[in-house]
Design an enzyme around this catalytic site. Structure first.
Site, mmCIF file in Angstrom:
data_model
loop_
_atom_site.group_PDB
_atom_site.id
_atom_site.type_symbol
_atom_site.label_atom_id
_atom_site.label_comp_id
_atom_site.label_asym_id
_atom_site.label_seq_id
_atom_site.Cartn_x
_atom_site.Cartn_y
_atom_site.Cartn_z
ATOM 1 N N ASN A 1 -4.984 1.146 8.091
ATOM 2 C CA ASN A 1 -5.351 1.627 9.428
ATOM 3 C C ASN A 1 -4.482 0.972 10.500
ATOM 4 O O ASN A 1 -4.237 -0.226 10.456
ATOM 5 C CB ASN A 1 -6.806 1.284 9.724
ATOM 6 N N MET B 1 -6.480 -0.850 3.028
ATOM 7 C CA MET B 1 -6.180 0.362 3.792
ATOM 8 C C MET B 1 -5.399 0.019 5.052
ATOM 9 O O MET B 1 -5.773 -0.889 5.789
ATOM 10 C CB MET B 1 -7.502 1.079 4.129
ATOM 11 N N HIS C 1 3.293 -0.059 5.441
ATOM 12 C CA HIS C 1 2.834 1.279 5.817
ATOM 13 C C HIS C 1 2.935 1.509 7.328
ATOM 14 O O HIS C 1 2.937 2.650 7.774
ATOM 15 C CB HIS C 1 1.366 1.475 5.413
ATOM 16 N N GLU D 1 3.220 6.699 -0.174
ATOM 17 C CA GLU D 1 2.796 5.727 -1.191
ATOM 18 C C GLU D 1 3.937 5.320 -2.133
ATOM 19 O O GLU D 1 4.112 4.142 -2.428
ATOM 20 C CB GLU D 1 1.598 6.258 -1.984
ATOM 21 N N GLU E 1 0.418 -2.940 2.704
ATOM 22 C CA GLU E 1 -0.288 -2.357 3.853
ATOM 23 C C GLU E 1 0.522 -2.564 5.132
ATOM 24 O O GLU E 1 0.586 -1.684 5.981
ATOM 25 C CB GLU E 1 -1.694 -2.940 4.001
HETATM 26 N N1 B3K Z 1 -3.650 4.295 1.574
HETATM 27 C C1 B3K Z 1 -4.694 3.543 0.944
HETATM 28 C C2 B3K Z 1 -5.379 4.274 -0.146
HETATM 29 C C3 B3K Z 1 -6.468 5.165 0.304
HETATM 30 C C4 B3K Z 1 -7.226 5.706 -0.863
HETATM 31 C C5 B3K Z 1 -8.231 6.704 -0.444
HETATM 32 N N2 B3K Z 1 -9.034 7.172 -1.521
HETATM 33 C C6 B3K Z 1 -4.221 2.241 0.435
HETATM 34 C C7 B3K Z 1 -2.786 2.137 0.165
HETATM 35 O O1 B3K Z 1 -2.220 2.803 -0.649
HETATM 36 O O2 B3K Z 1 -2.143 1.373 0.833
HETATM 37 ZN ZN ZN Z 2 -0.315 2.550 0.156
#
Ligand code: B3K
Ligand code: ZN
Length: 876
Positions: free
Chosen positions: A270, A268, A306, A325, A303
């Protein structure tokens, strides 16, 4: 149970209130954590809503202790609680809202919100987990600056982490301490993170292109500290690559990754504090396969990327999920292609897309990459949103070329930095930067289903004109019966009888045709001699199914001559499919199976060609998977497909035994393990050769596998041998190696997962009983998603012959697990339904059994929205 609510994109409205500042204080205790939130809020000037009432999202598990507005404590009559939140009846235009909420991380088995993983505290907030932490406007278009103070026991939680930079810390009473973090970037709540526990870390640094030094830290359990080098290298490579390829620089002074063992997905993003499943960050030669190394590299990159495609520019609402995504998967797969073999990476991506995503498109959960409705957003983290979404971005890249695409991405990031936007905004940036019209192209965002291209050709040698006629159509999907033609790039080449590429109209040997009509003709002039063989959809330039009536001889010719590496492999797959489909039909009709030697002879020449990349050879010599073969037929006969493929493998193994022995030896190495592309390629071909050799069932080859198992100095070779022995008919060898392997690795949870998977995917009959027994093994727990995936998903998704047993035992087993997990972890439960959703693709007898189990789940009472949505849509 009240009927779960359907949420529609068309109902989107801007938020009535905004949160400028979010100050959080966590007082961590395992079963009773206090969350004190101080939200600086105001009415949204862009909202037309006249409402005085404020609704905050909040899960029913939250225990509310106190609510105050501008320091005035509210009484019961000032607000009301419902299962999904808190309504404060009358609020001023701007105000400070304070709440004190109690949560129980220890009992949080859904792994959403704040929970405990093996004693560590961690969070998962995407998509809607923050509402399990505190009352909030839990939607991505509400972006706020966060400060977070974490207070916890100093001995059990020496490390306290959140987003941004640590700005203050100190001790408090009772052996406790605290740290305050400040994240200067506005962000939606789904990017919030908190981690606390007795974690160890490795540290490095990175100097950005503008010369800023960034501290890089990766946290994990102490025993895993020796498995973090690869992730660190991958992180630094990702940071450099994003600067070079997209001009994007990292923005905080620190970037942290934390590895946890209990995690619903891979990782994730974050802000500044990525949280990873251990399976996507830990890597060492002894415990991790080559595939594992590549996965770590890809997920770390994903990640990290992102930070721009997702965090700096985020999604307006969850219907736009593919905005971040699809784009980020495209970015990470280009990164991996640059660091490894580009063609092999493309083959791997396309294989996944064509099995799992095409199957999704053909099933009851089919949805466009921008869905128009959902019940539970967690169900939409799909192959369609991710992998097909990436293909759509790739098509834009193909249509524009790299330079204009970069102009478009620069415009997108600059125009929308700090905003929550839509897929339309992304396409508009691409269009504005390039001057190209993407109006029709946008149908890819609206229409579900896999388009089908039917190609035929005409050749007039006298006039020197070769013509391709391409028709497109797209099957109906739920709620969408009629589809309009897509705009898509078809990259083609023409190959003469000597195997050379012909120069095309554009002066190159590959030309991108733009298909926009239901049927279109493309003429190539100046073509002479024999009719050329077309090389169609080079590099898999669009996510479609393509039909062209190649003869087997033409496919062998393309395997040898196509200058497009992807299409060379594709020719081998098409030939393999053709041969295997004939064998499947013969098996079904009870006829003797006859093998077409053209396939094994083509394999032989590939195997003997030492100039080829061994990774490519391994890919070409791998027959189409059972999953892919299943995807290509109307009614899936698992037994016939398995029998045909096994027969073909045995035939090839016997025909090419000497060549496989030679390849095995040629690819052996005495060098220490290294996960570089060349070494990975050699191990791939060596282990593929071993697999074919074992298929002959000759004792000396089984011994070779055993020797490899005993002597391997790396997990790739060890696990390959383990799998072959466990799946062989040699029961004694199988149980010996299983015992040795477990004994050696019982302390390594991720390796034990491989041990579980190898057993669960054994195609020999009787595996279900072994899986049932393994559920009682101390290494297994339903609470850890990695264990569930290793045992239950592996059985249901990688063992068709056993899962689809005609007594229905496989289906009943899965339904029982889904019902059990529905209460524990709805997201994981819902994922497990997937194989049952495909019931329409099987024989009537199996359909009835599968439907029966779906109905049993439906009737089992108090279903989560996650499971309810998938099961109810599947029963239609
Ligand atoms: N954005 C997260 C995925 C979250 C899933 C929530 N059920 C990981 C990713 O795609 O990088
Ligand atoms: Zn992602």
């Amino acid at each position: 149970m009240s009927q779960p609510q359907v949420i529609y994109l068309k109902d989107y409205q801007v938020p009535a209130f905004l949160i400028d500042q979010t100050d959080l204080r966590f007082e961590l205790e395992a079963t009773k954590t206090l969350v004190k939130a101080r939200l600086t809020m105001r009415k949204n000037p862009e909202s037309h809503s006249q409402q005085r009432a404020l609704f905050l999202d909040g899960d029913k598990s939250l225990v509310l202790h106190r609510v105050a507005i501008n320091d005035q404590v509210l009484s019961d009559k000032d607000y009301s609680r419902t299962d999904d939140g808190l309504t404060i009846h009358d609020v001023p235009d701007s105000f400070v809202l304070e709440t004190v909420t109690e949560i129980n991380p220890q009992e949080n088995t859904a792994l959403e919100g704040l929970y405990r993983s093996d004693g560590f505290y961690c969070t998962q907030c995407e998509a809607e987990g923050f509402r399990r932490i505190t009352f909030y406007l839990d939607r991505p278009d509400v972006m706020s600056v966060f400060t977070t103070t974490i207070e916890a026991d100093k001995t059990t939680c020496p490390v306290l982490l959140s987003n941004g930079n640590a700005i203050d810390s100190g001790d408090s009473e009772g052996g406790r301490h605290w740290v305050t973090w400040e994240d200067p970037f506005r962000k939606p709540a789904y990017l919030f993170a908190l981690v606390a526990g007795d974690l160890s870390h490795v540290e490095d640094s990175y100097t950005t292109m503008s010369g800023r030094k960034v501290v890089l830290q990766i946290f994990a359990d102490k025993k895993d500290l020796n498995k973090l080098d690869h992730a660190m290298t991958s992180l630094k490579n990702s940071m450099r690559w994003d600067e070079e390829v997209y001009g994007r620089e990292y923005d905080l002074d620190i970037f942290m990754i934390v590895a946890v063992d209990f995690f619903n997905m891979g990782a994730m993003e974050n802000k500044g504090l990525n949280i990873f499943n251990t399976s996507c960050v830990l890597a060492s030669p002894q415990t991790t396969t080559d595939l594992g190394f590549q996965r770590v590299e890809g997920v770390v990159a994903h990640e990290y990327f992102h930070n721009w495609s997702g965090n700096r520019v985020t999604c307006r609402d969850w219907f736009q999920l593919s905005l971040k995504e699809g784009f980020t998967v495209f970015r990470d797969s280009e990164f991996s292609a640059d660091f490894n073999s580009r063609t092999v990476k493309r083959i791997e991506d396309v294989s996944v897309l064509r099995t799992a995503q095409f199957a999704e498109d053909a099933g009851p959960m089919a949805h466009p990459i921008r869905p128009s409705s959902f019940i539970e957003i967690s169900n939409f983290y799909t192959m369609t949103i991710y992998e097909k979404g990436a293909e759509v971005v790739r098509m834009i890249h193909t249509l524009l070329g790299p330079d204009l695409f970069r102009k478009g991405s620069d415009l997108y990031f600059d125009r929308h930095d700090g905003q929550a936007v839509t897929t339309d905004d992304f396409v508009a940036a691409m269009s504005d930067a390039s001057g190209r019209d993407f109006t029709q192209f946008k149908r890819w965002y609206e229409q579900a289903g896999t388009p089908e291209l039917t190609v035929s050709d005409e050749y007039d040698p006298a006039a020197g004109v070769y013509t391709l006629i391409i028709q497109q159509s797209c099957p109906a999907t739920p709620g969408q019966n009629e589809k309009l033609p897509f705009h898509l790039p078809v990259a083609v080449g023409l190959i003469d009888d000597q195997g050379a590429d012909l120069p095309l109209t554009n002066g190159q040997t590959t030309q991108v045709l733009e298909l926009t009509e239901a049927e279109q003709r493309f003429e190539f002039t100046g073509i002479h001699g024999d009719k050329p063989v077309p090389s169609l959809l080079r590099g898999f330039s669009a996510p479609v199914k393509l039909r062209y009536p190649y003869s087997r001889d033409e496919l062998v010719f393309l395997m040898q001559h196509d200058s497009d590496g992807f299409n060379r492999w594709e020719a081998s797959q098409k030939l393999g499919v053709d041969v295997l489909q004939s064998l499947t039909a013969a098996y079904q009709q009870g006829e003797p199976l006859a093998f077409d030697a053209r396939l094994s002879e083509a394999y032989r020449s590939v195997l003997l060609d030492e100039t080829l990349d061994p990774a490519m050879v391994a890919k070409i010599l791998t027959l189409p998977s059972e999953a892919y073969l299943s995807e290509l037929v109307d009614e899936i006969d698992v037994d016939a497909i398995h029998a045909a493929r096994t027969f073909a493998r045995q035939h090839i193994a016997n025909a090419l035994e000497a060549e496989f022995i030679a390849a095995y030896e040629r690819c052996s190495s005495s060098e220490p393990y290294s996960p570089d592309a060349d070494s990975i390629a050699k191990r791939a071909l060596r282990n593929l050769s071993l697999a074919y050799l074992v298929e002959t069932e000759k004792p000396q080859h089984l011994s070779l596998a055993r020797t490899q198992f005993d002597n391997a100095d790396n997990m790739t070779d060890s696990q390959a041998a383990l799998g072959l022995l466990v799946h062989s008919n040699d029961e004694v060898a199988a149980s010996e190696v299983l015992a040795i392997f477990y004994e050696r690795w019982s302390e390594e949870s991720l390796v034990v997962n491989q041990w579980l998977s190898v057993q669960a995917s054994d195609p020999k009959l009787g595996t279900l009983n072994k899986v049932l027994a393994l559920m009682d093994h101390p290494a297994f727990t339903m609470r850890n998603p990695n264990k569930v995936r290793a045992l239950i998903s592996a059985f249901a998704m990688q063992n068709p012959v056993n899962f689809h047993q005609l007594d229905g035992s496989g289906y009943a087993f899965l339904a029982d697990r889904i019902i059990e997990l529905n209460a524990l972890n709805p997201q994981i439960a819902s994922r497990l339904v997937t194989p049952l959703t495909r019931w329409k693709r099987y024989s009537e007898q199996r359909q009835a059994l599968m439907k029966n189990e779906l109905q049993r789940i439906m009737d089992s009472g108090s279903l989560s929205t996650d499971v309810y949505e998938v099961v109810s849509k599947s029963l239609v």
